[in-house]
Design an enzyme around this catalytic site. Structure first.
Site, PDB file in Angstrom:
ATOM      1  N   CYS A 230       3.283   8.711   1.091  1.00 40.63           N
ATOM      2  CA  CYS A 230       3.864   7.771   2.048  1.00 40.63           C
ATOM      3  C   CYS A 230       4.153   6.479   1.282  1.00 40.63           C
ATOM      4  O   CYS A 230       3.241   5.792   0.827  1.00 40.63           O
ATOM      5  CB  CYS A 230       2.882   7.540   3.190  1.00 40.63           C
ATOM      6  SG  CYS A 230       3.542   6.571   4.547  1.00 40.63           S
TER       7      CYS A 230
ATOM      8  N   CYS B  90      -0.157   6.121  10.189  1.00 40.54           N
ATOM      9  CA  CYS B  90       1.064   5.447  10.617  1.00 40.54           C
ATOM     10  C   CYS B  90       0.743   4.175  11.396  1.00 40.54           C
ATOM     11  O   CYS B  90      -0.066   4.195  12.324  1.00 40.54           O
ATOM     12  CB  CYS B  90       1.892   6.376  11.500  1.00 40.54           C
ATOM     13  SG  CYS B  90       2.573   7.783  10.618  1.00 40.54           S
TER      14      CYS B  90
ATOM     15  N   CYS C 183       7.326  -4.796  15.591  1.00 40.05           N
ATOM     16  CA  CYS C 183       6.786  -3.906  16.626  1.00 40.05           C
ATOM     17  C   CYS C 183       5.326  -4.271  16.874  1.00 40.05           C
ATOM     18  O   CYS C 183       4.510  -4.258  15.938  1.00 40.05           O
ATOM     19  CB  CYS C 183       6.907  -2.453  16.187  1.00 40.05           C
ATOM     20  SG  CYS C 183       8.622  -1.920  15.898  1.00 40.05           S
TER      21      CYS C 183
ATOM     22  N   CYS D 152       2.143  -2.159  15.670  1.00 41.04           N
ATOM     23  CA  CYS D 152       2.083  -1.789  14.261  1.00 41.04           C
ATOM     24  C   CYS D 152       1.499  -2.932  13.444  1.00 41.04           C
ATOM     25  O   CYS D 152       1.988  -4.070  13.517  1.00 41.04           O
ATOM     26  CB  CYS D 152       3.492  -1.445  13.763  1.00 41.04           C
ATOM     27  SG  CYS D 152       3.608  -1.139  11.986  1.00 41.04           S
TER      28      CYS D 152
ATOM     29  N   GLU E 259       0.831  -1.206   0.000  1.00 40.91           N
ATOM     30  CA  GLU E 259       0.000   0.000   0.000  1.00 40.91           C
ATOM     31  C   GLU E 259       0.863   1.253   0.000  1.00 40.91           C
ATOM     32  O   GLU E 259       1.990   1.249   0.498  1.00 40.91           O
ATOM     33  CB  GLU E 259      -0.921   0.010   1.229  1.00 40.91           C
ATOM     34  CG  GLU E 259      -2.008  -1.053   1.174  1.00 40.91           C
ATOM     35  CD  GLU E 259      -2.875  -1.083   2.417  1.00 40.91           C
ATOM     36  OE1 GLU E 259      -4.096  -1.265   2.273  1.00 40.91           O
ATOM     37  OE2 GLU E 259      -2.327  -0.928   3.535  1.00 40.91           O
TER      38      GLU E 259
ATOM     39  N   CYS F 242       6.880  -6.360   7.114  1.00 39.65           N
ATOM     40  CA  CYS F 242       8.016  -5.793   7.842  1.00 39.65           C
ATOM     41  C   CYS F 242       8.536  -6.838   8.824  1.00 39.65           C
ATOM     42  O   CYS F 242       7.745  -7.548   9.452  1.00 39.65           O
ATOM     43  CB  CYS F 242       7.597  -4.525   8.595  1.00 39.65           C
ATOM     44  SG  CYS F 242       8.959  -3.709   9.476  1.00 39.65           S
TER      45      CYS F 242
END
Length: 373
Positions: free
Chosen positions: A124, A365, A135, A138, A111, A131
């Protein structure tokens, strides 16, 4: 303090998948000349083809009227293959925030989020599918890492956004893409080579790049210290954003697992070295999580650690935590957030609370998950 879920194991190396097709944006000038020779074309076609791509933002062979009709389609197929296929767009903020879901050549999805403001427009950008930093607050980090994106796949996100703005397809009429931030899916510095190639394409002047000011390009990281130093040595005046989220190692190791490899102090020292090498003020990103990292004493500790490394080198961006599915955490109480910000400012730390546009379409975010439904 709320108990945190057990951190997932970090995945630093991307799983191997089929290599994306060769693309103009992946190639150096010499490699592009060689590719043109391979296609039976003279080397000067490099400037013509690059102009269409980087200056006119088109891959439409029919629009390339300065190229021989017999060559246009072969050049597009050989050097400008489709890397991103649109799957879905979601709009927010009256159409000025656009979250795009893309399918890559191997079916992997990523995305990007375009945010338009008065006088500027920011994209962005994603650098990885998923990833590996794990974390727990997230959504992308909880997916794990699927693979790195190629430079071409990163650059194509930018070309699509620039073309949409110029065509007036985004609310507000025709416009221009001005800012690029690596704050989409992935840890940019874990895909260093492709990200650096993409950054050079962003900032190189036309016809071999988009000509975006380096000062309007931001590369974020959770704190991969050797890669921060490597980027500093490039002497590119792009902004570094360090996603810190806690000033103490005990907590940061829970919510940013890479901290068990490079501590808070090591990450901040690297950020300071980046400032010294480039002259660019570093941004400290700090997601405010209710009853987790939003205590006033943590604001004071953060301020002290930053001041210990001097003044004028850093800016803090507190970010109200954006909700993610199944998360046990939420944003700080507004009064607690205000106190946190006040403590930083009272210590003389420049501080700006980050805008959270796109949260209602999971485009803010920490929310990107490349889901179709």
């Amino acid at each position: 303090m709320t108990d945190a879920p057990r951190p997932l194991q970090l995945t630093m190396a991307a799983p191997r998948r089929g290599k994306p097709p060769r693309h103009l944006a992946d190639l150096t000038a010499d490699e592009l000349a060689a590719a043109l020779t391979e296609l039976g074309e003279p080397a000067f076609r490099a400037k013509q083809l690059s102009t269409h791509y980087f200056a006119h933002h088109t891959v439409d062979a029919d629009a390339m009227t300065d190229l021989p009709a017999r060559s246009r389609q072969a050049l597009v197929e050989g050097l400008l293959p489709p890397l991103l296929t649109p799957v879905r767009e979601l709009l927010a903020d009256g159409g000025t925030t656009v979250k795009s879901l893309w399918k890559l050549h191997d079916g992997v999805k990523v995305e990007s989020v375009l945010m338009r403001y008065p006088g500027r427009a920011t994209l962005c950008v994603s650098s990885q599918a998923g990833c590996g930093m794990a974390c727990p607050f997230c959504a992308t980090g909880q997916q794990g890492l699927t693979r790195n994106l190629s430079a071409g796949e990163i650059v194509e996100q930018v070309r699509h956004a620039a073309a949409a703005l110029e065509a007036g397809s985004v609310a507000g009429g025709p416009g221009r893409l001005t800012n690029l931030v690596f704050m989409g899916m992935g840890e940019p510095l874990a895909n260093y080579k492709a990200v650096l190639t993409a950054v050079r394409r962003f900032i190189d002047p036309a016809p071999y790049g988009f000509g975006v000011s380096a000062r309007n390009v931001t590369v974020s990281t959770v704190g991969l210290v050797p890669a921060i130093d490597k980027l500093a040595a490039e002497k590119l005046p792009v902004t570094l954003a360090l996603s810190l989220h806690a000033p103490d190692d005990a907590l940061r190791s829970e919510i940013v697992p890479i901290n068990t490899r490079w501590t808070v102090d090591e990450a901040l020292d690297a950020a300071r070295r980046y400032f010294e090498a480039t002259g660019r003020r570093v941004s400290i990103e700090y997601a405010l999580i209710r009853d987790m990292n939003d205590h006033a004493w943590r604001a004071e500790l953060l301020a002290q650690k930053l001041l210990d490394r001097g003044r004028g080198w850093v800016h803090v961006n507190p970010i109200p935590l954006n909700p993610t599915p199944g998360s046990i955490w939420t944003a700080s109480d507004p009064k607690v957030e205000a106190t946190f910000v006040d403590r930083l400012r009272a210590a003389g730390i420049p501080t700006t609370v980050r805008d959270t546009r796109g949260s209602d379409i999971d485009g803010a975010c920490g929310q990107l998950a490349a889901e179709e439904a």
